[in-house]
Design a protein around this motif. Sequence first.
Motif, PDB file in Angstrom:
ATOM      1  N   ALA A  79       0.850  -1.190   0.000  1.00  0.00           N
ATOM      2  CA  ALA A  79       0.000   0.000   0.000  1.00  0.00           C
ATOM      3  C   ALA A  79       0.885   1.239   0.000  1.00  0.00           C
ATOM      4  O   ALA A  79       1.955   1.247   0.602  1.00  0.00           O
ATOM      5  N   GLU A  80       0.426   2.285  -0.703  1.00  0.00           N
ATOM      6  CA  GLU A  80       1.124   3.565  -0.644  1.00  0.00           C
ATOM      7  C   GLU A  80       0.404   4.446   0.357  1.00  0.00           C
ATOM      8  O   GLU A  80      -0.821   4.548   0.343  1.00  0.00           O
ATOM      9  N   VAL A  81       1.175   5.064   1.242  1.00  0.00           N
ATOM     10  CA  VAL A  81       0.565   5.966   2.221  1.00  0.00           C
ATOM     11  C   VAL A  81       0.569   7.381   1.659  1.00  0.00           C
ATOM     12  O   VAL A  81       1.561   7.833   1.071  1.00  0.00           O
TER      13      VAL A  81
ATOM     14  N   ILE B 130      11.189   4.506  -8.007  1.00  0.00           N
ATOM     15  CA  ILE B 130      11.248   5.800  -8.679  1.00  0.00           C
ATOM     16  C   ILE B 130       9.819   6.176  -9.082  1.00  0.00           C
ATOM     17  O   ILE B 130       9.193   5.489  -9.892  1.00  0.00           O
ATOM     18  N   ASP B 131       9.326   7.240  -8.464  1.00  0.00           N
ATOM     19  CA  ASP B 131       7.943   7.695  -8.629  1.00  0.00           C
ATOM     20  C   ASP B 131       7.826   8.562  -9.879  1.00  0.00           C
ATOM     21  O   ASP B 131       8.800   9.202 -10.281  1.00  0.00           O
ATOM     22  N   ASP B 132       6.636   8.578 -10.476  1.00  0.00           N
ATOM     23  CA  ASP B 132       6.354   9.424 -11.644  1.00  0.00           C
ATOM     24  C   ASP B 132       7.403   9.220 -12.735  1.00  0.00           C
ATOM     25  O   ASP B 132       7.782  10.178 -13.430  1.00  0.00           O
TER      26      ASP B 132
ATOM     27  N   LEU C 167      10.108   0.816 -10.758  1.00  0.00           N
ATOM     28  CA  LEU C 167       9.783   2.030 -11.502  1.00  0.00           C
ATOM     29  C   LEU C 167       8.266   2.166 -11.474  1.00  0.00           C
ATOM     30  O   LEU C 167       7.547   1.206 -11.770  1.00  0.00           O
ATOM     31  N   LYS C 168       7.786   3.358 -11.129  1.00  0.00           N
ATOM     32  CA  LYS C 168       6.348   3.607 -11.144  1.00  0.00           C
ATOM     33  C   LYS C 168       6.010   4.441 -12.379  1.00  0.00           C
ATOM     34  O   LYS C 168       6.490   5.559 -12.527  1.00  0.00           O
ATOM     35  N   ILE C 169       5.203   3.868 -13.268  1.00  0.00           N
ATOM     36  CA  ILE C 169       4.802   4.597 -14.484  1.00  0.00           C
ATOM     37  C   ILE C 169       3.788   5.654 -14.082  1.00  0.00           C
ATOM     38  O   ILE C 169       2.758   5.347 -13.477  1.00  0.00           O
TER      39      ILE C 169
ATOM     40  N   VAL D 236       6.275   4.803   1.216  1.00  0.00           N
ATOM     41  CA  VAL D 236       6.225   6.161   1.761  1.00  0.00           C
ATOM     42  C   VAL D 236       6.904   7.110   0.775  1.00  0.00           C
ATOM     43  O   VAL D 236       8.010   6.831   0.306  1.00  0.00           O
ATOM     44  N   ASN D 237       6.239   8.217   0.462  1.00  0.00           N
ATOM     45  CA  ASN D 237       6.820   9.223  -0.439  1.00  0.00           C
ATOM     46  C   ASN D 237       7.842  10.083   0.289  1.00  0.00           C
ATOM     47  O   ASN D 237       7.617  10.492   1.426  1.00  0.00           O
ATOM     48  N   LEU D 238       8.938  10.382  -0.382  1.00  0.00           N
ATOM     49  CA  LEU D 238       9.934  11.301   0.167  1.00  0.00           C
ATOM     50  C   LEU D 238      10.080  12.490  -0.779  1.00  0.00           C
ATOM     51  O   LEU D 238      10.328  12.310  -1.969  1.00  0.00           O
TER      52      LEU D 238
ATOM     53  N   LEU E  38      10.486   3.157  -0.199  1.00  0.00           N
ATOM     54  CA  LEU E  38      10.475   4.613  -0.249  1.00  0.00           C
ATOM     55  C   LEU E  38      10.360   5.049  -1.689  1.00  0.00           C
ATOM     56  O   LEU E  38      11.011   4.480  -2.576  1.00  0.00           O
ATOM     57  N   GLU E  39       9.508   6.050  -1.939  1.00  0.00           N
ATOM     58  CA  GLU E  39       9.298   6.554  -3.296  1.00  0.00           C
ATOM     59  C   GLU E  39       9.965   7.913  -3.446  1.00  0.00           C
ATOM     60  O   GLU E  39       9.694   8.833  -2.676  1.00  0.00           O
ATOM     61  N   ILE E  40      10.821   8.027  -4.453  1.00  0.00           N
ATOM     62  CA  ILE E  40      11.429   9.311  -4.781  1.00  0.00           C
ATOM     63  C   ILE E  40      11.283   9.546  -6.277  1.00  0.00           C
ATOM     64  O   ILE E  40      11.186   8.591  -7.050  1.00  0.00           O
TER      65      ILE E  40
HETATM   66 MG    MG Z   1       4.082   8.118  -4.742  1.00  0.00          MG
END
Ligand code: MG
Length: 280
Positions: A58-60, A181-183, A202-204, A119-121, A151-153
């Motif tokens: 899950a993404e918070v 890697i977000d976005d 990798l997050k598309i 968790v987004n950073l 961790l998402e960056i």
């Molecule tokens: Mg994110």
Amino acid sequence: QAKRDGRNGCQVFTPQTAPMDKIRLGLESALHHALERDELRLVYQPQVSVVGQHFVGAEVLLRWKHPVLGWVSPTVFIPVLEDTGLIEPFGEWVLRRACQQYKRWLDDGVVGLNSKISVNLSPRQFRQRDLGERIQAAIQDTGLPPTSLALEITESTLMYNLEQGAVLLRQLRHLGVSIAIDDFGTGYSSLAYLKDLPIDYLKIDRSFVKDIVTDRNDAAIANSIIGLAHNLGLKVVAEGVEEQDILNVLADLGCDQYQGYFFARPVVADELPLLIAGCD
Ligand code: MG
Ligand code: C2E
Ligand code: MG
Ligand code: MG
């Protein structure tokens, strides 16, 4: 936005933009009290496998309820937190709360050890000199297994200081924490970092996902990201999947995981167990 006066260098606020600055100042002072006034909430969006819709994590996501304005979007208030530096204490709060919550779900058997909390950073968080130690402390204090944390960056977060970032990522890999890697694909950066750094996902970005059924170019980009990731041994998460047709295309392209309104919107902690129970 301020316009510079050519003659004396004074800042002049134009009438149209002045209200924006007032709004921003108002948000800023309200945000200063948001933590102590208990106005922050966390919501969780399930991530599931494209094939079989098994729960993988899950993404918070942070939510703020302003006393007068009501719910304010993180796209509005995260930049203010970032500029003021408030993101550091707020981010720490998010990290610790999320680890605590996920540990509880693990203990209660709601989630498994093969799933993760993401968790987004923000850029500023990622630049904190002692971030590695803070993350380690959050893990130790909550008892969350490090392998249960991701961790998402974004690419630009990483590029801002690639040298310091690389050291931190290796420190996190050593702990057992995953990196996404977000976005992905929306920043301006070389791909060279992908071969040298310990990255797991990798997050598309949703901008490539939303029209993937009708737009051949979006499909081509998604296809390339998935191919690149798999050739490098990384997994791919698609974000913002809203329809079955989109999911079908992603399945054809071999995408590993997704999140989006099609499976579930972000929900408060109490509601997540029910969503997970519906997975299998
Ligand atoms: Mg994110
Ligand atoms: P993000 O990390 O790319 O998060 C994904 C965003 O897409 C979230 O918006 C989520 O609610 C939204 N979303 C998920 N599925 C769908 C879908 O099917 N359709 C559509 N239209 N949207 C979907 P949200 O919650 O508004 O967050 C926006 C951004 O704010 C996040 O983008 C992230 O960059 C930032 N953010 C949120 N929470 C935190 C936090 O705790 N810390 C930091 N540093 N940044 C945060
Ligand atoms: Mg994202
Ligand atoms: Mg995004």
